[in-house]
Write a protein that holds these residues in place. Structure first.
Motif, PDB file in Angstrom:
ATOM      1  N   GLU A 100      -3.730  -4.644   0.757  1.00  0.00           N
ATOM      2  CA  GLU A 100      -4.220  -3.283   0.743  1.00  0.00           C
ATOM      3  C   GLU A 100      -5.307  -2.627   1.354  1.00  0.00           C
ATOM      4  OE1 GLU A 100      -2.614  -0.765  -1.197  1.00  0.00           O
ATOM      5  OE2 GLU A 100      -1.522  -1.780  -2.481  1.00  0.00           O
ATOM      6  N   VAL A 140      -8.130   1.053  -2.192  1.00  0.00           N
ATOM      7  CA  VAL A 140      -8.221   1.624  -3.721  1.00  0.00           C
ATOM      8  C   VAL A 140      -8.763   2.677  -4.553  1.00  0.00           C
ATOM      9  CG1 VAL A 140      -6.200  -0.791  -4.174  1.00  0.00           C
ATOM     10  CG2 VAL A 140      -9.098  -0.752  -4.423  1.00  0.00           C
ATOM     11  N   GLY A 173       0.639  -1.057   0.129  1.00  0.00           N
ATOM     12  CA  GLY A 173       0.064  -0.143  -0.146  1.00  0.00           C
ATOM     13  C   GLY A 173       0.933   1.122   0.004  1.00  0.00           C
ATOM     14  N   PHE A 203      -3.029   5.773   0.985  1.00  0.00           N
ATOM     15  CA  PHE A 203      -3.630   5.104   0.552  1.00  0.00           C
ATOM     16  C   PHE A 203      -3.911   4.244   2.525  1.00  0.00           C
ATOM     17  CE2 PHE A 203      -4.147   4.732  -4.355  1.00  0.00           C
ATOM     18  CZ  PHE A 203      -4.925   6.063  -4.397  1.00  0.00           C
ATOM     19  N   TYR A 204      -2.742   3.946   2.718  1.00  0.00           N
ATOM     20  CA  TYR A 204      -1.981   2.854   3.734  1.00  0.00           C
ATOM     21  C   TYR A 204      -2.679   2.697   4.732  1.00  0.00           C
ATOM     22  CZ  TYR A 204       0.016  -0.535   6.303  1.00  0.00           C
ATOM     23  OH  TYR A 204       0.194  -1.425   7.459  1.00  0.00           O
TER      24      TYR A 204
END
Length: 422
Positions: A286, A289, A267, A320-321
């Motif tokens: 992930e 996304v 991620g 995103f992470y």
């Protein structure tokens, strides 16, 4: 005479204004800011994630204060750099509580920096919302602990279940699996969950080993796995070995139906940039996304703010992470304060156990142990990645979701040796 009356009117008006200002000052003094304290890794090995989380939390604080704060009071943060050093954490939280007299505390980032704070928190019966601690409360069983990470009520099993559920979509149906991970805390937990899920799926485990944390050459590991000819390869890894294992799988030409797993780092923008098209075909873990099936209210607006400041702040440019979950952690705390109508720790904890929270990462409902009642880790298969430009990941299609089913946005492509050629 008229002149005297005019002067008298000005004097009365001035006194009235002064009186209003005085009342305003008294009112402001009666409503001091709500002070929230925490340690966060701003230096040391976890600094990149710590800084990204802190930026997300700052955005929440700014958004909250722009709306009038909480309980009509502005929110302030009192923070210290924990230097990614667990031994500093107890002292930081003792100082926050006893010297700084903060009203509330939340955690820093990660299991190793959450667990050391727990005895201090428990001694004072504080409500503690934490960020990305894996199964921390299994040891403490503390009823006022709440965890913001979507692994589910049983974290080890919940984290890895989605990988196996997605991998079993391969045809013909997989029969065997190889399990591998680093000899460290997180991989050990993930592998424990993987064994349970492999058994549930009726898979025969043909390889189950760990490699030393200081491993630099992963090709021998991949060759040893290949010798067992597994249908599925599950990897539990930290970011450096995530990169090493994927590079080795491409170099060796790993032949299997499905390759991937609970590989931390996928991620991160830096890892995406480093691996580029080597990601293709990997079934990876992930947390967010930009797929069309994800429509959590507020997440796109948050990411727009975050990404607009990320480069200047020197943090992960995609975010995103960790960042959406850092924001969501503070949303949970803020909502509980507003709904309870006070900073009563017991009432806040009671409310958190009984209610569902609307956040930028979707709905969160807590189980008795403080974990999510329903987990939602994403497993995606990277497709069509070209070059090393991270901007391609800002658009749908590069990481279609394979699990969970209600967010699925693509079909699994197998075998891995074909899928990675995209």
């Amino acid at each position: 005479m008229l002149h005297g009356n005019f002067r008298r009117s000005i004097l009365i008006a001035s006194l009235a204004i002064m009186g209003t200002v005085g009342l305003g000052s008294i009112s402001a003094q009666e409503k001091p800011p709500i002070r929230i304290g925490f340690g966060m890794a701003e230096t040391g090995p976890m600094a990149a994630n710590g800084k990204a989380a802190k930026l997300a939390m700052e955005i929440w604080r700014e958004d909250t204060n722009a709306k009038g704060g909480l309980l009509g009071r502005k929110v302030e943060f009192v923070t210290y750099d924990d230097q990614t050093n667990p031994s500093l954490v107890p002292g930081i939280y003792t100082k926050l509580i006893e010297s700084d007299k903060v009203d509330l505390v939340v955690s820093g980032y990660g299991t190793n920096l959450i667990a050391p704070a727990m005895p201090t928190i428990m001694q004072r019966n504080l409500t503690f919302v934490s960020l990305f601690g894996t199964a921390v409360n299994q040891k403490f069983n503390y009823p006022r602990y709440f965890q913001v990470m979507p692994n589910g009520e049983d974290p080890a099993v919940g984290l890895t279940y989605g990988f196996f559920e997605a991998a079993m979509q391969a045809q013909p149906k997989p029969l065997t699996v190889a399990l591998v991970g680093g000899d460290a805390e997180y991989p050990a937990l993930a592998l424990e969950g993987a064994r349970i899920n492999a058994k549930k799926m009726g898979l025969k485990i043909v390889y189950d080993k760990t490699y030393p944390p200081n491993t630099t050459d992963y090709a021998p590991v991949i060759r040893a796995i290949q010798a067992t000819n597994p249908d599925i390869v599950f990897v539990a890894s930290y970011p450096p070995d995530t990169v090493g294992m994927i590079r080795a799988a491409n170099e060796v030409g790993l032949k299997t139906k499905v390759f991937g797993g609970g590989m931390i780092g996928l991620g991160f923008a830096a890892v995406k940039k480093q691996l580029g098209p080597l990601l293709n075909g990997v079934l990876g873990f992930e947390l967010y996304v930009p797929e069309p099936t994800i429509k959590f209210p507020g997440v796109e607006g948050f990411l727009k703010k975050y990404q607009g400041r990320a480069e200047k702040e020197g943090v992960d440019p995609l975010g995103f992470y960790l960042p959406p979950y850092g924001y969501a952690m503070m949303e949970v705390l803020g909502t509980a304060i507003e709904k309870v109508g006070s900073l009563d720790q017991g009432k806040m904890a009671e409310y958190m156990h009984k209610n569902t929270f609307k956040t930028v990462v979707g709905d969160i409902t807590f189980a008795d142990n403080g974990e999510w009642k329903v987990g939602r880790p994403l497993y995606v298969q990277y497709k069509g990645v070209t070059g090393n430009d991270i901007d391609q990941f800002r658009k749908p299609g590069k990481a279609p979701i394979m699990f969970p089913k209600d967010l699925k946005s693509g079909e699994l492509r197998t075998p891995y040796e074909e899928a990675r050629k995209q």
